[in-house]
Design an enzyme around this catalytic site. Sequence first.
Site, PDB file in Angstrom:
ATOM      1  N   ASP A 218     -28.234  20.118  24.833  1.00 17.80           N
ATOM      2  CA  ASP A 218     -29.485  20.709  24.353  1.00 17.80           C
ATOM      3  C   ASP A 218     -29.673  22.057  25.070  1.00 17.80           C
ATOM      4  OD1 ASP A 218     -32.307  19.711  22.977  1.00 17.80           O
ATOM      5  OD2 ASP A 218     -32.684  21.028  24.701  1.00 17.80           O
TER       6      ASP A 218
ATOM      7  N   HIS B  49     -36.242  14.880  28.333  1.00 22.73           N
ATOM      8  CA  HIS B  49     -37.187  15.385  29.349  1.00 22.73           C
ATOM      9  C   HIS B  49     -38.010  14.265  29.985  1.00 22.73           C
ATOM     10  CE1 HIS B  49     -36.284  19.512  28.493  1.00 22.73           C
ATOM     11  NE2 HIS B  49     -36.644  19.414  27.226  1.00 22.73           N
TER      12      HIS B  49
ATOM     13  N   HIS C 241     -32.233  23.062  26.519  1.00 27.42           N
ATOM     14  CA  HIS C 241     -33.018  22.847  27.746  1.00 27.42           C
ATOM     15  C   HIS C 241     -32.351  21.831  28.660  1.00 27.42           C
ATOM     16  CE1 HIS C 241     -35.939  23.825  24.445  1.00 27.42           C
ATOM     17  NE2 HIS C 241     -36.391  24.669  25.355  1.00 27.42           N
TER      18      HIS C 241
ATOM     19  N   ASP D  55     -31.015  23.262  19.465  1.00 28.49           N
ATOM     20  CA  ASP D  55     -31.860  24.424  19.760  1.00 28.49           C
ATOM     21  C   ASP D  55     -31.061  25.541  20.427  1.00 28.49           C
ATOM     22  OD1 ASP D  55     -31.711  22.629  21.862  1.00 28.49           O
ATOM     23  OD2 ASP D  55     -33.876  22.498  22.205  1.00 28.49           O
TER      24      ASP D  55
HETATM   25  C1  SP5 Z   1     -36.347  18.182  23.444  1.00 26.99           C
HETATM   26  C2  SP5 Z   1     -36.714  19.623  23.580  1.00 26.99           C
HETATM   27  O1  SP5 Z   1     -35.987  20.487  23.097  1.00 26.99           O
HETATM   28  N1  SP5 Z   1     -37.883  19.922  24.195  1.00 26.99           N
HETATM   29  C3  SP5 Z   1     -38.268  21.274  24.382  1.00 26.99           C
HETATM   30  C4  SP5 Z   1     -39.614  21.392  24.990  1.00 26.99           C
HETATM   31  C5  SP5 Z   1     -39.997  22.836  25.173  1.00 26.99           C
HETATM   32  N2  SP5 Z   1     -41.398  22.967  25.341  1.00 26.99           N
HETATM   33  C6  SP5 Z   1     -41.918  24.246  25.705  1.00 26.99           C
HETATM   34  C7  SP5 Z   1     -41.386  25.357  24.875  1.00 26.99           C
HETATM   35  C8  SP5 Z   1     -42.308  26.533  24.842  1.00 26.99           C
HETATM   36  C9  SP5 Z   1     -41.926  27.366  23.662  1.00 26.99           C
HETATM   37  N3  SP5 Z   1     -42.930  28.268  23.282  1.00 26.99           N
HETATM   38  C10 SP5 Z   1     -43.184  28.229  21.857  1.00 26.99           C
HETATM   39  C11 SP5 Z   1     -43.281  29.580  21.286  1.00 26.99           C
HETATM   40  C12 SP5 Z   1     -43.390  29.472  19.791  1.00 26.99           C
HETATM   41  N4  SP5 Z   1     -43.182  30.736  19.184  1.00 26.99           N
HETATM   42 ZN    ZN Z   2     -34.356  21.432  23.833  1.00 30.23          ZN
END
Ligand code: SP5
Ligand code: ZN
Length: 344
Positions: free
Chosen positions: A201, A166, A203, A290
């Site tokens: 990934d 990211h 994302h 993930d």
């Molecule tokens: C590298 C990578 O996988 N970065 C991911 C970043 C995501 N950040 C925001 C995710 C928001 C998730 N909300 C959390 C809810 C917890 N129950």
């Molecule tokens: Zn991710």
Amino acid sequence: MKISYTIVRCFTQEMKIFFDENQLLHAPKHEFTGNGLKPYPERPDRINWILEAIEASKLELEISKPEPIDSSQPKLVHTDEYVNFLQKIPRDLKEDAPTMLLVSEARNLPSTFHGNLGRFFFDPATPITASAYTSALGSVSSALAATKDLESNNISVALCRPPGHHATRSHGGGYCFFNNVAIAAELLNRQGKTVSILDVDFHHGNGTQEIFYTTDKVQYISIHADPDSNYPFFWGSMKEIGSENGRGFNLNFPIENTCGEDDYIEILTKSIAELKEYNADVVLISMGFDTYYLDPIAGLNLDVGAYNKMGELLSDFNHIAIILEGGYHQNIGKCFVELLRGLS
Ligand code: SP5
Ligand code: ZN
């Protein structure tokens, strides 16, 4: 005369796994989610889960400490300003995140560390600690050691943590500080080698896409949850194909959050056909777990077996490095082992 023989499946190649203990130092407790503070999912334990699973698997793998690096390597893709800012994190900082993101022209430049966070991060959910720079530099060193190892081996692995995909040229975010895979790709480019980055990934890797958007020397292919309803929202659509010299060298495959193994493997197979057509000197995998169905912050419908198939499909490539990105469930250890089994 009776000739008897056994066919031994031999692992003709050594597989080295690179990891630096400094990568464990960055350990924030909390993440701001917009819905309260939650335990930070990008924990040092992620590495321990993987190392424990590798140990239990009896796969013969060597864990190696990478050569140390300095700020000049992150500066291959990041702005001097951003790298210098991270290098000067106050030593007594406990845990901090920006409360104001700079989105229009600043008319005042604050002198405080906290005030400046908003200039260098694009989300408020990437907590910064006193060790963030040291850990992020360790993570880059693992990625670079793994790519260097491809000079003598076909496959190598970098346990990168913090993750990187990211991070843009000038901003951290998404738990990422330095874009490990992009720094490795840039260095390979400067050595005259072409690179494909396959990002699996959950994302979209907005940082990696941005960094190589206008070049044909790095092909970026990403399979990820549709940004219409998933982080990082503003990047990752199919329309983003690259520009200038890079036109046609950026490929996004957004998928539904309910995507299961069969559909996933179908898209992966298509992506692999694109990789083969480009025929890069080196293939780097931005490897996120993930996509695993139990992932606490993300998750598709993939179980451990999917990573074995992924490994098998990727074993076709000759110079391939696995660079860790996300994946937040304890079972990422098992997923990782299955990937390695598929690869070998
Ligand atoms: C590298 C990578 O996988 N970065 C991911 C970043 C995501 N950040 C925001 C995710 C928001 C998730 N909300 C959390 C809810 C917890 N129950
Ligand atoms: Zn991710």
